[in-house]
Design a protein around this motif. Structure first.
Motif, PDB file in Angstrom:
ATOM      1  N   PRO A   1      46.151  62.129  25.800  1.00 32.68           N
ATOM      2  CA  PRO A   1      45.723  62.171  27.207  1.00 32.68           C
ATOM      3  C   PRO A   1      44.675  61.119  27.525  1.00 32.68           C
ATOM      4  O   PRO A   1      44.661  60.536  28.605  1.00 32.68           O
ATOM      5  CB  PRO A   1      45.147  63.588  27.357  1.00 32.68           C
ATOM      6  N   GLY A   2      43.793  60.859  26.556  1.00 30.41           N
ATOM      7  CA  GLY A   2      42.742  59.868  26.793  1.00 30.41           C
ATOM      8  C   GLY A   2      43.298  58.479  27.006  1.00 30.41           C
ATOM      9  O   GLY A   2      42.832  57.727  27.857  1.00 30.41           O
ATOM     10  N   GLU A   3      44.334  58.149  26.260  1.00 30.25           N
ATOM     11  CA  GLU A   3      44.954  56.838  26.415  1.00 30.25           C
ATOM     12  C   GLU A   3      45.634  56.710  27.766  1.00 30.25           C
ATOM     13  O   GLU A   3      45.568  55.669  28.423  1.00 30.25           O
ATOM     14  CB  GLU A   3      45.973  56.606  25.308  1.00 30.25           C
ATOM     15  N   ALA A   4      46.277  57.790  28.217  1.00 26.30           N
ATOM     16  CA  ALA A   4      46.935  57.770  29.522  1.00 26.30           C
ATOM     17  C   ALA A   4      45.919  57.579  30.641  1.00 26.30           C
ATOM     18  O   ALA A   4      46.139  56.804  31.579  1.00 26.30           O
ATOM     19  CB  ALA A   4      47.709  59.074  29.731  1.00 26.30           C
ATOM     20  N   VAL A   5      44.800  58.295  30.536  1.00 30.06           N
ATOM     21  CA  VAL A   5      43.745  58.142  31.542  1.00 30.06           C
ATOM     22  C   VAL A   5      43.196  56.718  31.525  1.00 30.06           C
ATOM     23  O   VAL A   5      42.953  56.109  32.565  1.00 30.06           O
ATOM     24  CB  VAL A   5      42.615  59.166  31.297  1.00 30.06           C
ATOM     25  N   GLY A   6      43.031  56.176  30.313  1.00 28.21           N
ATOM     26  CA  GLY A   6      42.525  54.807  30.193  1.00 28.21           C
ATOM     27  C   GLY A   6      43.440  53.805  30.857  1.00 28.21           C
ATOM     28  O   GLY A   6      42.975  52.873  31.522  1.00 28.21           O
ATOM     29  N   LYS A   7      44.743  53.983  30.686  1.00 31.08           N
ATOM     30  CA  LYS A   7      45.704  53.069  31.315  1.00 31.08           C
ATOM     31  C   LYS A   7      45.630  53.160  32.830  1.00 31.08           C
ATOM     32  O   LYS A   7      45.693  52.154  33.535  1.00 31.08           O
ATOM     33  CB  LYS A   7      47.119  53.385  30.838  1.00 31.08           C
ATOM     34  N   ARG A   8      45.506  54.390  33.350  1.00 28.57           N
ATOM     35  CA  ARG A   8      45.401  54.564  34.805  1.00 28.57           C
ATOM     36  C   ARG A   8      44.148  53.902  35.349  1.00 28.57           C
ATOM     37  O   ARG A   8      44.177  53.256  36.399  1.00 28.57           O
ATOM     38  CB  ARG A   8      45.407  56.057  35.157  1.00 28.57           C
TER      39      ARG A   8
ATOM     40  N   LYS B   1      43.943  50.885  38.020  1.00 32.37           N
ATOM     41  CA  LYS B   1      43.173  51.003  39.273  1.00 32.37           C
ATOM     42  C   LYS B   1      42.182  49.853  39.401  1.00 32.37           C
ATOM     43  O   LYS B   1      42.027  49.267  40.476  1.00 32.37           O
ATOM     44  CB  LYS B   1      42.438  52.344  39.297  1.00 32.37           C
ATOM     45  N   ALA B   2      41.519  49.529  38.301  1.00 36.97           N
ATOM     46  CA  ALA B   2      40.558  48.419  38.334  1.00 36.97           C
ATOM     47  C   ALA B   2      41.261  47.104  38.619  1.00 36.97           C
ATOM     48  O   ALA B   2      40.756  46.261  39.378  1.00 36.97           O
ATOM     49  CB  ALA B   2      39.808  48.337  37.004  1.00 36.97           C
ATOM     50  N   ALA B   3      42.452  46.903  38.037  1.00 35.52           N
ATOM     51  CA  ALA B   3      43.209  45.671  38.265  1.00 35.52           C
ATOM     52  C   ALA B   3      43.668  45.572  39.715  1.00 35.52           C
ATOM     53  O   ALA B   3      43.624  44.493  40.321  1.00 35.52           O
ATOM     54  CB  ALA B   3      44.413  45.610  37.327  1.00 35.52           C
ATOM     55  N   ASN B   4      44.107  46.686  40.288  1.00 36.43           N
ATOM     56  CA  ASN B   4      44.533  46.680  41.692  1.00 36.43           C
ATOM     57  C   ASN B   4      43.371  46.363  42.627  1.00 36.43           C
ATOM     58  O   ASN B   4      43.508  45.576  43.562  1.00 36.43           O
ATOM     59  CB  ASN B   4      45.127  48.045  42.072  1.00 36.43           C
ATOM     60  N   ARG B   5      42.232  46.972  42.354  1.00 34.07           N
ATOM     61  CA  ARG B   5      41.058  46.726  43.200  1.00 34.07           C
ATOM     62  C   ARG B   5      40.623  45.266  43.101  1.00 34.07           C
ATOM     63  O   ARG B   5      40.298  44.623  44.103  1.00 34.07           O
ATOM     64  CB  ARG B   5      39.908  47.650  42.780  1.00 34.07           C
ATOM     65  N   ALA B   6      40.646  44.735  41.884  1.00 35.56           N
ATOM     66  CA  ALA B   6      40.266  43.334  41.687  1.00 35.56           C
ATOM     67  C   ALA B   6      41.244  42.403  42.398  1.00 35.56           C
ATOM     68  O   ALA B   6      40.834  41.382  42.975  1.00 35.56           O
ATOM     69  CB  ALA B   6      40.214  43.010  40.198  1.00 35.56           C
ATOM     70  N   ALA B   7      42.526  42.746  42.379  1.00 34.20           N
ATOM     71  CA  ALA B   7      43.527  41.911  43.051  1.00 34.20           C
ATOM     72  C   ALA B   7      43.293  41.884  44.554  1.00 34.20           C
ATOM     73  O   ALA B   7      43.424  40.833  45.202  1.00 34.20           O
ATOM     74  CB  ALA B   7      44.928  42.439  42.753  1.00 34.20           C
ATOM     75  N   ILE B   8      42.931  43.020  45.121  1.00 37.07           N
ATOM     76  CA  ILE B   8      42.639  43.084  46.558  1.00 37.07           C
ATOM     77  C   ILE B   8      41.411  42.248  46.895  1.00 37.07           C
ATOM     78  O   ILE B   8      41.405  41.477  47.851  1.00 37.07           O
ATOM     79  CB  ILE B   8      42.438  44.547  46.995  1.00 37.07           C
ATOM     80  N   LEU B   9      40.359  42.374  46.090  1.00 40.08           N
ATOM     81  CA  LEU B   9      39.134  41.622  46.350  1.00 40.08           C
ATOM     82  C   LEU B   9      39.346  40.121  46.178  1.00 40.08           C
ATOM     83  O   LEU B   9      38.834  39.321  46.968  1.00 40.08           O
ATOM     84  CB  LEU B   9      38.009  42.113  45.441  1.00 40.08           C
ATOM     85  N   ASP B  10      40.101  39.722  45.171  1.00 35.63           N
ATOM     86  CA  ASP B  10      40.381  38.299  44.968  1.00 35.63           C
ATOM     87  C   ASP B  10      41.154  37.728  46.146  1.00 35.63           C
ATOM     88  O   ASP B  10      40.864  36.625  46.627  1.00 35.63           O
ATOM     89  CB  ASP B  10      41.178  38.091  43.674  1.00 35.63           C
ATOM     90  N   ALA B  11      42.162  38.480  46.614  1.00 37.19           N
ATOM     91  CA  ALA B  11      42.949  38.015  47.754  1.00 37.19           C
ATOM     92  C   ALA B  11      42.086  37.944  49.007  1.00 37.19           C
ATOM     93  O   ALA B  11      42.157  36.976  49.776  1.00 37.19           O
ATOM     94  CB  ALA B  11      44.137  38.954  47.988  1.00 37.19           C
ATOM     95  N   ALA B  12      41.254  38.960  49.208  1.00 41.04           N
ATOM     96  CA  ALA B  12      40.389  38.980  50.394  1.00 41.04           C
ATOM     97  C   ALA B  12      39.405  37.823  50.377  1.00 41.04           C
ATOM     98  O   ALA B  12      39.147  37.196  51.416  1.00 41.04           O
ATOM     99  CB  ALA B  12      39.637  40.310  50.461  1.00 41.04           C
TER     100      ALA B  12
END
Length: 208
Positions: A12-19, A23-34
């Motif tokens: 379960p810990g690995e699954a949470v880590g992947k999520r 999430k961090a990658a998605n947020r970073a992608a939005i900020l980079d694009a913005a």
């Protein structure tokens, strides 16, 4: 006889880590694009759709992280403030006098602002949100540095909070105009701003 494949136990810990990493990658992608889009189009002309187009994400994914372009811009300003704070702290640690600190801090800020502008950052393209954790932390860095210099007897007994507010406000306004000039005269703008602040310091009444 075939070998029986052994499956690794579910972690379960690995699954949470992947999520969390996703999430961090998605947020970073939005900020980079913005950051790119605000720099290209300007704050007012930019829409949420423009930002989403700069990513590989679905429009619904954007709203999992931000409610509006205003929230995105606020996050970008906080990111800039977070990166600038260690630079600002270094100026306070190296300063011997209030003159040293004011001059070095303003020059460091203008260099940071010019570098961000040259890289296409959006820091100079929209409204300033002062009431965020990182922006408040920058203010406290300046106020605390001035208060420490006053306490050590290396500056007049002035109101450190007012002084910090005035110095930050003036530096911000001059800096915005500096980066719009060609060439961008960092030294000239920093000297103008520092001299105006320090000359005004001599005329301030003693707060005690």
């Amino acid at each position: 006889m075939s070998e029986v494949e052994t499956l690794a136990p579910f972690d379960p810990g690995e699954a949470v880590g992947k999520r969390e990493r996703a999430k961090a990658a998605n947020r970073a992608a939005i900020l980079d694009a913005a950051r790119r889009v605000f720099g290209q189009l300007g704050y007012e002309a930019t829409s949420v759709r423009d930002i989403i187009r700069g990513t590989d994400l679905a429009s619904g994914t954007f709203y999992n992280y931000f409610k509006s372009k205003e929230e995105v811009f606020e996050a970008l300003q906080d990111d800039g403030a977070r990166r600038f704070r260690p630079i600002l702290r270094a100026q306070a640690e190296a300063a011997e006098t209030v003159e040293d600190y004011v001059g070095a801090a303003i020059c460091a800020y203008f260099e940071f602002l010019a570098a961000e502008h040259a890289a296409g950052s959006s820091l100079s393209h929209g409204p300033t949100h002062d009431d965020t954790p990182e922006m408040r932390a920058v203010f406290e860095e300046v106020r605390g540095a001035i208060a420490a210099i006053i306490a050590s007897g290396r500056a007049p007994q002035i109101d450190a909070e007012y002084f910090a507010a005035a110095a930050i406000g003036l530096s911000r306004e001059v800096g915005q105009r500096m980066i719009r000039r060609t060439p961008c005269d960092i030294e000239g703008a920093a000297a103008f701003c520092a001299n105006l602040i320090l000359d005004g310091l001599n005329g301030l009444p003693n707060s005690k």
